[in-house]
Write a protein that holds these residues in place. Structure first.
Motif, PDB file in Angstrom:
ATOM      1  N   LEU A  79      40.489  11.418  13.411  1.00 26.32           N
ATOM      2  CA  LEU A  79      39.885  11.908  12.168  1.00 26.32           C
ATOM      3  C   LEU A  79      40.700  13.073  11.634  1.00 26.32           C
ATOM      4  N   GLU A  80      41.047  12.993  10.381  1.00 26.09           N
ATOM      5  CA  GLU A  80      41.765  14.109   9.735  1.00 26.09           C
ATOM      6  C   GLU A  80      40.981  14.511   8.496  1.00 26.09           C
ATOM      7  N   LYS A  81      40.716  15.794   8.387  1.00 28.30           N
ATOM      8  CA  LYS A  81      39.843  16.221   7.298  1.00 28.30           C
ATOM      9  C   LYS A  81      40.524  16.117   5.934  1.00 28.30           C
TER      10      LYS A  81
ATOM     11  N   ALA B  61      55.923  23.576   8.962  1.00 26.98           N
ATOM     12  CA  ALA B  61      56.722  24.053  10.097  1.00 26.98           C
ATOM     13  C   ALA B  61      58.206  23.917   9.794  1.00 26.98           C
ATOM     14  N   ALA B  62      58.981  24.822  10.405  1.00 23.92           N
ATOM     15  CA  ALA B  62      60.426  24.764  10.194  1.00 23.92           C
ATOM     16  C   ALA B  62      61.021  23.537  10.874  1.00 23.92           C
ATOM     17  N   GLY B  63      60.360  23.046  11.887  1.00 26.70           N
ATOM     18  CA  GLY B  63      60.794  21.800  12.530  1.00 26.70           C
ATOM     19  C   GLY B  63      61.891  21.971  13.569  1.00 26.70           C
ATOM     20  N   ASN B  64      62.099  23.203  14.021  1.00 29.80           N
ATOM     21  CA  ASN B  64      63.113  23.417  15.068  1.00 29.80           C
ATOM     22  C   ASN B  64      62.635  22.779  16.371  1.00 29.80           C
ATOM     23  N   CYS B  65      63.565  22.220  17.111  1.00 29.86           N
ATOM     24  CA  CYS B  65      63.194  21.472  18.309  1.00 29.86           C
ATOM     25  C   CYS B  65      64.004  21.909  19.524  1.00 29.86           C
TER      26      CYS B  65
ATOM     27  N   VAL C 143      46.078  24.767  19.560  1.00 28.55           N
ATOM     28  CA  VAL C 143      46.612  26.126  19.668  1.00 28.55           C
ATOM     29  C   VAL C 143      48.092  26.093  20.090  1.00 28.55           C
ATOM     30  N   PHE C 144      48.843  25.263  19.409  1.00 30.96           N
ATOM     31  CA  PHE C 144      50.280  25.145  19.670  1.00 30.96           C
ATOM     32  C   PHE C 144      51.053  26.104  18.773  1.00 30.96           C
ATOM     33  N   THR C 145      51.942  26.880  19.392  1.00 28.82           N
ATOM     34  CA  THR C 145      52.825  27.731  18.595  1.00 28.82           C
ATOM     35  C   THR C 145      54.178  27.050  18.360  1.00 28.82           C
ATOM     36  N   PHE C 146      54.508  26.101  19.236  1.00 28.80           N
ATOM     37  CA  PHE C 146      55.736  25.313  19.052  1.00 28.80           C
ATOM     38  C   PHE C 146      55.366  23.833  19.066  1.00 28.80           C
ATOM     39  N   GLY C 147      54.409  23.499  18.226  1.00 32.19           N
ATOM     40  CA  GLY C 147      53.803  22.173  18.284  1.00 32.19           C
ATOM     41  C   GLY C 147      54.675  21.054  17.761  1.00 32.19           C
ATOM     42  N   ILE C 148      55.794  21.383  17.112  1.00 29.46           N
ATOM     43  CA  ILE C 148      56.669  20.302  16.650  1.00 29.46           C
ATOM     44  C   ILE C 148      57.548  19.851  17.814  1.00 29.46           C
TER      45      ILE C 148
ATOM     46  N   GLY D 270      47.485  20.886   8.325  1.00 31.42           N
ATOM     47  CA  GLY D 270      47.295  22.184   9.001  1.00 31.42           C
ATOM     48  C   GLY D 270      48.597  22.959   9.065  1.00 31.42           C
ATOM     49  N   SER D 271      49.073  23.230  10.273  1.00 35.01           N
ATOM     50  CA  SER D 271      50.343  23.965  10.428  1.00 35.01           C
ATOM     51  C   SER D 271      51.543  23.047  10.309  1.00 35.01           C
ATOM     52  N   THR D 272      51.330  21.744  10.498  1.00 40.30           N
ATOM     53  CA  THR D 272      52.480  20.859  10.651  1.00 40.30           C
ATOM     54  C   THR D 272      53.324  20.757   9.385  1.00 40.30           C
ATOM     55  N   TRP D 273      52.693  20.659   8.227  1.00 42.80           N
ATOM     56  CA  TRP D 273      53.467  20.364   7.011  1.00 42.80           C
ATOM     57  C   TRP D 273      54.493  21.426   6.681  1.00 42.80           C
TER      58      TRP D 273
ATOM     59  N   PRO E 235      36.580  14.593   7.540  1.00 46.22           N
ATOM     60  CA  PRO E 235      36.376  15.701   8.470  1.00 46.22           C
ATOM     61  C   PRO E 235      35.304  15.372   9.501  1.00 46.22           C
ATOM     62  N   ALA E 236      35.551  15.698  10.743  1.00 41.81           N
ATOM     63  CA  ALA E 236      34.464  15.694  11.718  1.00 41.81           C
ATOM     64  C   ALA E 236      33.578  16.884  11.367  1.00 41.81           C
ATOM     65  N   THR E 237      32.268  16.678  11.469  1.00 45.77           N
ATOM     66  CA  THR E 237      31.360  17.769  11.087  1.00 45.77           C
ATOM     67  C   THR E 237      30.535  18.275  12.267  1.00 45.77           C
TER      68      THR E 237
HETATM   69  C1  LIG Z   1      55.981  28.967   9.211  1.00 44.85           C
HETATM   70  C2  LIG Z   1      55.881  28.180  10.476  1.00 44.85           C
HETATM   71  C3  LIG Z   1      57.019  27.627  11.041  1.00 44.85           C
HETATM   72  C4  LIG Z   1      56.946  26.893  12.199  1.00 44.85           C
HETATM   73  N1  LIG Z   1      58.079  26.364  12.748  1.00 44.85           N
HETATM   74  C5  LIG Z   1      58.033  25.644  13.873  1.00 44.85           C
HETATM   75  C6  LIG Z   1      59.208  25.080  14.426  1.00 44.85           C
HETATM   76  O1  LIG Z   1      60.287  25.274  13.906  1.00 44.85           O
HETATM   77  N2  LIG Z   1      59.109  24.345  15.572  1.00 44.85           N
HETATM   78  C7  LIG Z   1      57.910  24.150  16.190  1.00 44.85           C
HETATM   79  O2  LIG Z   1      57.877  23.481  17.224  1.00 44.85           O
HETATM   80  N3  LIG Z   1      56.767  24.669  15.669  1.00 44.85           N
HETATM   81  C8  LIG Z   1      56.806  25.415  14.541  1.00 44.85           C
HETATM   82  N4  LIG Z   1      55.655  25.947  14.016  1.00 44.85           N
HETATM   83  C9  LIG Z   1      54.396  25.707  14.706  1.00 44.85           C
HETATM   84  C10 LIG Z   1      53.868  24.321  14.347  1.00 44.85           C
HETATM   85  O3  LIG Z   1      53.707  24.249  12.958  1.00 44.85           O
HETATM   86  C11 LIG Z   1      52.539  24.062  15.021  1.00 44.85           C
HETATM   87  O4  LIG Z   1      52.596  24.404  16.383  1.00 44.85           O
HETATM   88  C12 LIG Z   1      52.154  22.602  14.914  1.00 44.85           C
HETATM   89  O5  LIG Z   1      52.210  22.176  13.591  1.00 44.85           O
HETATM   90  C13 LIG Z   1      50.761  22.396  15.466  1.00 44.85           C
HETATM   91  O6  LIG Z   1      50.395  21.058  15.271  1.00 44.85           O
HETATM   92  P1  LIG Z   1      48.902  20.623  15.558  1.00 44.85           P
HETATM   93  O7  LIG Z   1      48.840  19.174  15.400  1.00 44.85           O
HETATM   94  O8  LIG Z   1      48.471  21.208  16.856  1.00 44.85           O
HETATM   95  O9  LIG Z   1      48.043  21.415  14.481  1.00 44.85           O
HETATM   96  P2  LIG Z   1      47.938  21.211  12.897  1.00 44.85           P
HETATM   97  O10 LIG Z   1      49.175  20.753  12.292  1.00 44.85           O
HETATM   98  O11 LIG Z   1      47.363  22.487  12.368  1.00 44.85           O
HETATM   99  O12 LIG Z   1      46.904  20.038  12.761  1.00 44.85           O
HETATM  100  C14 LIG Z   1      45.528  20.196  12.969  1.00 44.85           C
HETATM  101  C15 LIG Z   1      44.836  19.275  11.999  1.00 44.85           C
HETATM  102  O13 LIG Z   1      43.441  19.277  12.286  1.00 44.85           O
HETATM  103  C16 LIG Z   1      42.783  19.060  11.054  1.00 44.85           C
HETATM  104  N5  LIG Z   1      41.385  19.439  11.218  1.00 44.85           N
HETATM  105  C17 LIG Z   1      40.885  20.674  11.417  1.00 44.85           C
HETATM  106  N6  LIG Z   1      39.547  20.606  11.510  1.00 44.85           N
HETATM  107  C18 LIG Z   1      39.204  19.304  11.380  1.00 44.85           C
HETATM  108  C19 LIG Z   1      37.971  18.590  11.382  1.00 44.85           C
HETATM  109  N7  LIG Z   1      36.810  19.243  11.522  1.00 44.85           N
HETATM  110  N8  LIG Z   1      37.984  17.268  11.236  1.00 44.85           N
HETATM  111  C20 LIG Z   1      39.153  16.584  11.067  1.00 44.85           C
HETATM  112  N9  LIG Z   1      40.351  17.216  11.030  1.00 44.85           N
HETATM  113  C21 LIG Z   1      40.372  18.548  11.203  1.00 44.85           C
HETATM  114  C22 LIG Z   1      43.558  19.922  10.093  1.00 44.85           C
HETATM  115  O14 LIG Z   1      43.361  19.506   8.758  1.00 44.85           O
HETATM  116  C23 LIG Z   1      44.982  19.704  10.568  1.00 44.85           C
HETATM  117  O15 LIG Z   1      45.649  18.697   9.859  1.00 44.85           O
HETATM  118  C24 LIG Z   1      55.703  26.704  12.832  1.00 44.85           C
HETATM  119  C25 LIG Z   1      54.551  27.254  12.284  1.00 44.85           C
HETATM  120  C26 LIG Z   1      54.642  28.002  11.121  1.00 44.85           C
HETATM  121  C27 LIG Z   1      53.399  28.613  10.570  1.00 44.85           C
END
Ligand SMILES: Cc1cc2nc3c(=O)[nH]c(=O)nc-3n(C[C@H](O)[C@H](O)[C@H](O)COP(=O)(O)OP(=O)(O)OC[C@H]3O[C@@H](n4cnc5c(N)ncnc54)[C@H](O)[C@@H]3O)c2cc1C
Length: 830
Positions: A55-57, A68-72, A376-381, A63-66, A194-196
């Motif tokens: 489920l994606e809201k 991200a810088a995308g470094n790997c 809670v990924f800081t390097f989630g890409i 969220g953070s993914t769109w 969205p999940a509610t």
């Molecule tokens: C500026 C910037 C640069 C970055 N550069 C890098 C990089 O170079 N390399 C790297 O590895 N990482 C980078 N990151 C970190 C990376 O963006 C994140 O770690 C990664 O995108 C996390 O992915 P995710 O799937 O965990 O979370 P998200 O991408 O945040 O996805 C979570 C999703 O859950 C959805 N959601 C939330 N609540 C609900 C609900 N109730 N029901 C349904 N859907 C819901 C949201 O809409 C969202 O789409 C960067 C972050 C930032 C801010």
């Protein structure tokens, strides 16, 4: 400053078709469609669990993914995280072809600059770990750098690390490719759904959405920076507040730079550059550069009542805040002067979630059955690929190929309140690239849990460390000792602590020491057949009633889940004592397996433990207690010490005559005063670490982990083959097959300045034959010791091997399969 829209032009719910066939049933529901959630779906489907729904809201990647810088990078100093990243990168190389979804993925390699000898040592360590994992990280001399990166100023550098697998990927394309793959295998993705909330229907979950409910077996919180909100729904079912803080992270893209364009047309794309000592990455983006600092003066968002988290922040950004980055911009311009030649183009300032240590929450949701976290990924890409694999293993098999404790959500327990999470997130973000020296304590978030002895420990000079939030003494400083953070910035054994640890160890050896092991985990298993239940989970023979014994708990592959001390109170009651940090992990291992009628209760906060140990321990205690101090090793008795009721367990992790004195919190000061007045010398956790390694006693999640089986861990003497237990058939099969590696004690023949860190490579005749799991100076035996895993044919006492420590190989010798100190155990039985 920026002309970049803060609302990206993606389809909205209004113009997007609703789902025709809304699924009411699924095996797994994943909440969140970022890179990580979608990778989890892809890997579940790959594992044959195609009946899963994500489920994606909003739109995928909202969220953070769109942004991200995308470094790997593959780089990490954590074995588990490196495993995860290595897996991601190999997946990303083949994914586009596999699912037929072309992606922008540039494997450019990266250069990680080092400014100091200590940084170069860190790189050597990562290179060694990487080599062991099959990667070709490479050390670079300063003179080599310009050939790889002509625009670089190098005069003040010590060298660099080259990572040939590093690069950048388009995060949205990566997510879409994983989504396509998942869909092709039959998994479903519901966007704008969205999940509610969640509720229970029998053993199943019901995930609620505005379009309908989905009943499922298992749920995954992959909601990125919304994970805490989603986590709240699980509180009625045993959940806790998700320990995290949302930080802002910025990078900016420059306008095209003519010199770079010219060079690039002839030579291709520059490698990614990280100046980790200055704390930023710099990447070529088309013919411009992308600068992303992790700044000290960073900012947490949505932490104050006047700044609540919005219900929906999809595809949004924070306002630009480039002033915060000024120092980093100037530093980067001095390092790569062409950066100064272009104006700032786009600025991206987006939310990035941080757990207190900056590592993700990936694994079983603490306290809640059939619920998981991948958030809670800081390097989630760079981690999404590996994280999806790990999550799918947790869900489908209940265990993972690699030990993933460093990312396990259960590593955090009840002390992680909002202030702690914020302080730690700010500290961790601002030091994202910092070195983690073994002697250094990061100062934020201290003093979450203090023992009733805290003042006394302080008065005795304790230098503290946190263990599951509890402050314990690591060592005791004396007058004039340098207690600055600067003094701890070394990988080497020498420092103000070294002579103090030596003296503490000598006191234990020659007389008597006392150590407050505050925050031991204590669990009580009760109910009809409680003992039989524990007996079926552990491979070990339970002690007789009134005795304490060590028990090992394997998983169904025979790998080491945990080790606990067992006190047998009778058929319907068993007491278990285990590491402080294992509190939620071990409790869950028990309650997840417990049949109806068996309860598991946690008494950890009610009891203090003092280890009174050393050759004179009996003399020290004899004037203070009515206990029978002639009772043998592993005996348990109720007694009175210094007027206080205690349980006395005759055990000592230090490997000397000794007793653990378990008492009420309020009684600990009186007992401490009495034993120290009787001559016991306070000692700390670092001395205990040295003492236990000399005895070959293993530590949990170092020497003992799910990376190894009980047999590999050299624990066969703790296996009772005469009974049935979890993992027995796997262990029998492994015994028949023969082991791949085996636990061994090694001593270094001519030690260097540092002892072997975790996962140092062991060499023999030019080949890699094993790894270390502990390394320390043994003060009683006056040797640098390593515990580790070695190819079984080499586990012959006297075999010569080499241990690679920060890039240098040191001769070492395999020791007999017995403790180095007191091999006959005469001292603990005295
Ligand atoms: C500026 C910037 C640069 C970055 N550069 C890098 C990089 O170079 N390399 C790297 O590895 N990482 C980078 N990151 C970190 C990376 O963006 C994140 O770690 C990664 O995108 C996390 O992915 P995710 O799937 O965990 O979370 P998200 O991408 O945040 O996805 C979570 C999703 O859950 C959805 N959601 C939330 N609540 C609900 C609900 N109730 N029901 C349904 N859907 C819901 C949201 O809409 C969202 O789409 C960067 C972050 C930032 C801010």
């Amino acid at each position: 400053m920026s002309d970049f829209p803060t609302q990206a032009p993606f389809p909205t719910q209004a113009n997007f078709p609703t789902q025709a066939n809304f699924p009411t049933q699924a095996r797994v529901v994943i909440i969140g469609g970022g890179a990580v959630g979608v990778s989890a779906l892809y890997h579940l489907a790959k594992a044959g669990w195609t009946d899963c729904v994500l489920l994606e809201k909003n739109e995928l990647t909202a969220g953070s993914t769109w942004h991200a810088a995308g470094n790997c990078p593959s780089f990490s100093t954590s074995w588990a995280v490196m495993n995860m990243q290595r897996y991601s990168l190999s997946l990303y190389r083949r994914l586009a072809a596999e699912v037929d979804y072309p992606m922008n993925y540039h494997v450019t390699g990266s250069i990680r600059l080092g400014h100091s000898r200590e940084r170069m040592q860190e790189f050597e360590r990562a290179r060694g770990m990487g080599r062991y994992q099959g990667m070709a990280l490479e050390m670079l001399q300063v003179a080599d750098l310009k050939a790889r990166y002509p625009f670089l100023e190098t005069h003040d550098l010590a060298g660099a690390l080259y990572d040939p697998d590093d690069g950048d990927i388009d995060p949205a394309q990566l997510t879409q490719a994983l989504a396509k793959g998942a869909r092709q295998m039959g998994a479903q993705i519901l966007r704008f759904t969205p999940a509610t909330g969640v509720s229970r229907a029998g053993d199943d979950w019901v995930v609620h959405t505005a379009k309908g409910d989905i009943r499922c077996e298992k749920v995954v919180n992959a909601a990125g920076y919304y994970a805490r909100q989603v986590g709240e729904w699980f509180k009625p079912y045993g959940g806790r507040t998700v320990p995290m803080t949302v930080m802002s992270h910025q990078y900016f893209l420059t306008e095209p730079i003519p010199e770079l364009e010219e060079w690039s047309r002839a030579n291709g794309k520059l490698p990614l550059l990280r100046d980790v000592d200055s704390s930023y990455y710099l990447r070529q983006e088309k013919y411009g550069l992308n600068l992303g600092p992790y700044e000290r003066n960073c900012r947490a968002h949505w932490v104050a009542p006047h700044d609540p988290m919005p219900d929906d922040f999809s595809f949004q950004l924070f306002p630009d805040d480039l002033e915060r980055l000024e120092w980093y911009m100037e530093d980067a311009m001095a390092r790569v002067p062409i950066l100064a030649k272009a104006g700032v183009g786009k600025v991206i300032n987006g939310p990035i979630p941080y757990a207190p240590d900056g590592l993700p929450l990936l694994g079983p949701m603490p306290g809640v059955k059939n619920a998981y976290e991948a958030c809670v990924f800081t390097f989630g890409i760079t981690q999404a690929g590996g994280a999806g694999k790990v999550l799918a293993e947790w869900v489908t098999e209940g265990r993972t190929e690699w030990d993933m404790w460093s990312c396990d959500p259960r590593r955090y327990t009840d002390y992680t309140d909002a202030a702690y999470c914020e302080d730690k997130a700010v500290e961790t973000y601002g030091h994202e690239y910092a070195m983690h020296f073994p002697w250094h304590r990061w100062p934020a978030g201290a003093d979450k849990k203090l023992s009733s002895l805290h003042g006394r420990l302080q008065a005795a000079g304790a230098v503290f460390g946190a263990y599951n939030g509890w402050e314990r003494a690591n060592w005791f400083a004396g007058p004039g000792d340098d207690l600055s953070e600067d003094a701890t910035q070394t990988w080497e054994r020498a420092g103000p602590w070294e002579p103090r640890i030596a003296a503490e160890c000598a006191a234990v050896r020659d007389h008597c020491g006392v150590l407050a092991i505050t925050g031991f985990t204590r669990l009580l298993i009760e109910g009809p057949g409680a003992r039989a239940f524990v007996d079926g989970l552990t491979a070990s023979k339970l002690p007789r009633e009134g005795r304490v014994g060590l028990a090992y708990f394997p998983d169904d592959r025979g790998r080491i889940v945990t080790e606990m001390s067992v006190i047998n109170h009778g058929p319907d009651k068993v007491g278990l004592i285990t590491a402080g940090v294992a509190q939620w992990h071990d409790a869950e291992h028990l309650w997840r397996h417990a049949p109806p009628g068996i309860t598991v209760t946690d008494h950890s906060d009610k009891v203090e433990c003092l280890l009174v140990t050393g050759s004179a321990a009996r003399a020290v205690l004899s004037g203070l207690t009515d206990a029978d101090l002639s009772l043998p090793w592993l005996s348990v008795q109720e007694a009175v010490v210094a007027g206080c009721a205690v349980s006395l367990l005759r055990v000592s992790f230090a490997g000397e005559l000794g007793w653990e004195v378990h008492c009420a919190l309020a009684d600990a000061p009186a007992i401490w005063d009495a034993v120290t007045a009787a001559g016991a010398v306070p000692f700390g956790m670092w001395a205990l670490n040295s003492l236990r390694v000399e005895k070959g006693y293993r530590a949990w999640k170092g020497d003992l982990s799910t990376d190894y089986s009980l047999l590999e861990g050299g624990l066969e003497r703790f296996i009772d083959w005469g009974k049935e237990f979890n993992g027995k058939s796997a262990l029998l099969a492994e015994k028949q097959r023969g082991l791949k590696k085996r636990f061994v004690t090694l001593t270094l023949d001519a030690p260097g300045a540092a002892d072997a860190p975790y996962m140092s490579t062991i060499w023999h005749e030019g080949g890699i034959v094993g790894e270390t799991t502990s390394g320390v100076w043994g003060h009683r035996v006056a040797k640098s010791i390593a515990l580790g895993m070695l190819r079984p044919d080499l586990c012959v006492p006297g075999t010569a091997v080499e241990i690679e420590i920060f890039g240098e190989r040191f001769a070492a010798t395999v020791q007999p399969d017995a403790p180095l100190w007191d091999p006959a155990n005469a001292r603990i039985r005295a």
